[in-house]
Design a protein around this motif. Structure first.
Motif, PDB file in Angstrom:
ATOM      1  N   ARG A 143       0.857  -1.199   0.000  1.00 11.17           N
ATOM      2  CA  ARG A 143       0.000   0.000   0.000  1.00 11.17           C
ATOM      3  C   ARG A 143       0.891   1.246   0.000  1.00 11.17           C
ATOM      4  O   ARG A 143       0.641   2.203  -0.724  1.00 11.17           O
ATOM      5  CB  ARG A 143      -0.942  -0.002   1.202  1.00 11.17           C
ATOM      6  N   ALA A 144       1.953   1.216   0.802  1.00 14.82           N
ATOM      7  CA  ALA A 144       2.882   2.355   0.843  1.00 14.82           C
ATOM      8  C   ALA A 144       3.540   2.550  -0.524  1.00 14.82           C
ATOM      9  O   ALA A 144       3.685   3.681  -1.000  1.00 14.82           O
ATOM     10  CB  ALA A 144       3.934   2.146   1.918  1.00 14.82           C
ATOM     11  N   LYS A 145       3.921   1.445  -1.173  1.00 17.18           N
ATOM     12  CA  LYS A 145       4.526   1.539  -2.503  1.00 17.18           C
ATOM     13  C   LYS A 145       3.516   2.063  -3.534  1.00 17.18           C
ATOM     14  O   LYS A 145       3.870   2.803  -4.444  1.00 17.18           O
ATOM     15  CB  LYS A 145       5.076   0.178  -2.954  1.00 17.18           C
ATOM     16  N   PHE A 146       2.267   1.678  -3.383  1.00 15.52           N
ATOM     17  CA  PHE A 146       1.203   2.184  -4.248  1.00 15.52           C
ATOM     18  C   PHE A 146       1.146   3.707  -4.143  1.00 15.52           C
ATOM     19  O   PHE A 146       1.134   4.412  -5.153  1.00 15.52           O
ATOM     20  CB  PHE A 146      -0.133   1.561  -3.830  1.00 15.52           C
ATOM     21  N   TYR A 147       1.098   4.213  -2.899  1.00 11.11           N
ATOM     22  CA  TYR A 147       1.071   5.667  -2.708  1.00 11.11           C
ATOM     23  C   TYR A 147       2.323   6.316  -3.308  1.00 11.11           C
ATOM     24  O   TYR A 147       2.249   7.355  -3.959  1.00 11.11           O
ATOM     25  CB  TYR A 147       0.992   6.017  -1.227  1.00 11.11           C
ATOM     26  N   GLN A 148       3.465   5.696  -3.053  1.00  7.57           N
ATOM     27  CA  GLN A 148       4.723   6.239  -3.562  1.00  7.57           C
ATOM     28  C   GLN A 148       4.671   6.434  -5.073  1.00  7.57           C
ATOM     29  O   GLN A 148       4.970   7.514  -5.593  1.00  7.57           O
ATOM     30  CB  GLN A 148       5.866   5.285  -3.219  1.00  7.57           C
ATOM     31  N   TRP A 149       4.260   5.393  -5.799  1.00  9.07           N
ATOM     32  CA  TRP A 149       4.254   5.472  -7.257  1.00  9.07           C
ATOM     33  C   TRP A 149       3.123   6.340  -7.781  1.00  9.07           C
ATOM     34  O   TRP A 149       3.292   7.074  -8.752  1.00  9.07           O
ATOM     35  CB  TRP A 149       4.238   4.082  -7.882  1.00  9.07           C
ATOM     36  N   LEU A 150       1.969   6.296  -7.132  1.00 10.20           N
ATOM     37  CA  LEU A 150       0.859   7.148  -7.556  1.00 10.20           C
ATOM     38  C   LEU A 150       1.275   8.615  -7.480  1.00 10.20           C
ATOM     39  O   LEU A 150       1.068   9.389  -8.422  1.00 10.20           O
ATOM     40  CB  LEU A 150      -0.372   6.894  -6.682  1.00 10.20           C
ATOM     41  N   PHE A 151       1.892   8.994  -6.366  1.00 11.70           N
ATOM     42  CA  PHE A 151       2.286  10.393  -6.199  1.00 11.70           C
ATOM     43  C   PHE A 151       3.484  10.746  -7.067  1.00 11.70           C
ATOM     44  O   PHE A 151       3.563  11.862  -7.584  1.00 11.70           O
ATOM     45  CB  PHE A 151       2.541  10.716  -4.728  1.00 11.70           C
TER      46      PHE A 151
END
Length: 196
Positions: free
Chosen positions: A74-82
């Motif tokens: 989930r943290a990696k998802f946020y990282q790449w989305l942003f």
């Protein structure tokens, strides 16, 4: 693409960017930034691509386009989305519209050349991230992959286009076969021929 991937019912209203329809008063009532996209949900407009993606993913967790909460994925998802939305996309906007980022009446080509190298450096980072993975977060697609596909497609005219990178090229060929992407690109009149 995300709405199509989720199989949700929606009404698509295309906005003609060539005539800058996103700047007309009617559209500005929905989205005062004058940018695309805008999602209207329960008569409430939501704008900014990342916010729309997060909203859709949280409304439909059963579609599994966002990793589970309180996980490193989930943290990696946020990282790449942003990163895609707040780093890569703005750099591409400077590349495509250099005249909007200077008061100089000439030398726009200098800005464009500098930006192209910045974008290529960012694509190199993403290419390395995709090493050994089918999608940005692993073996399953997430909402990030649809934003990444769009930005990579926009970048296809670079001197070193995404297709020339080993992992990005493979990734684009896989993503370009997804039914949701094929269907949306047909509606928008976007050719996917370069990926076949």
């Amino acid at each position: 693409m995300l709405l199509a991937e989720m199989g949700l019912d929606y009404e698509l209203i295309l906005v003609d960017r060539k005539t800058e329809a996103q700047k007309n008063p009617e559209y500005l009532k929905l989205n005062p930034t004058g940018r695309i996209p805008t999602l209207v949900f329960d008569d409430q407009p939501i704008y900014e691509s990342a916010a729309i993606c997060l909203f859709l993913c949280e409304q439909h967790p059963d579609k599994k386009l966002i990793p589970e909460q309180e996980t490193i994925k989930r943290a990696k998802f946020y990282q790449w989305l942003f990163y895609l939305n707040a780093s890569l996309q703005p750099e591409l906007m400077v590349y495509f519209y250099p005249q909007k980022h200077t008061t100089a009446t000439s030398n726009h080509e200098d800005i464009k050349q500098a930006q192209e190298q910045r974008v290529i450096d960012m694509l190199t980072l993403i290419d390395q991230e995709l090493e050994g993975k089918e999608f940005l977060l692993g073996d399953k697609p997430s909402a990030c992959d649809f934003i990444l596909f769009m930005l990579l497609h926009w970048s296809s005219g670079l001197k070193k286009p995404p297709l020339s990178f080993p992992n990005l090229g493979r990734y684009l060929q896989v993503m370009a076969k997804r039914k949701s992407i094929v269907d949306v690109c047909k509606i928008e009149g976007t050719s996917l021929d370069i990926y076949t």
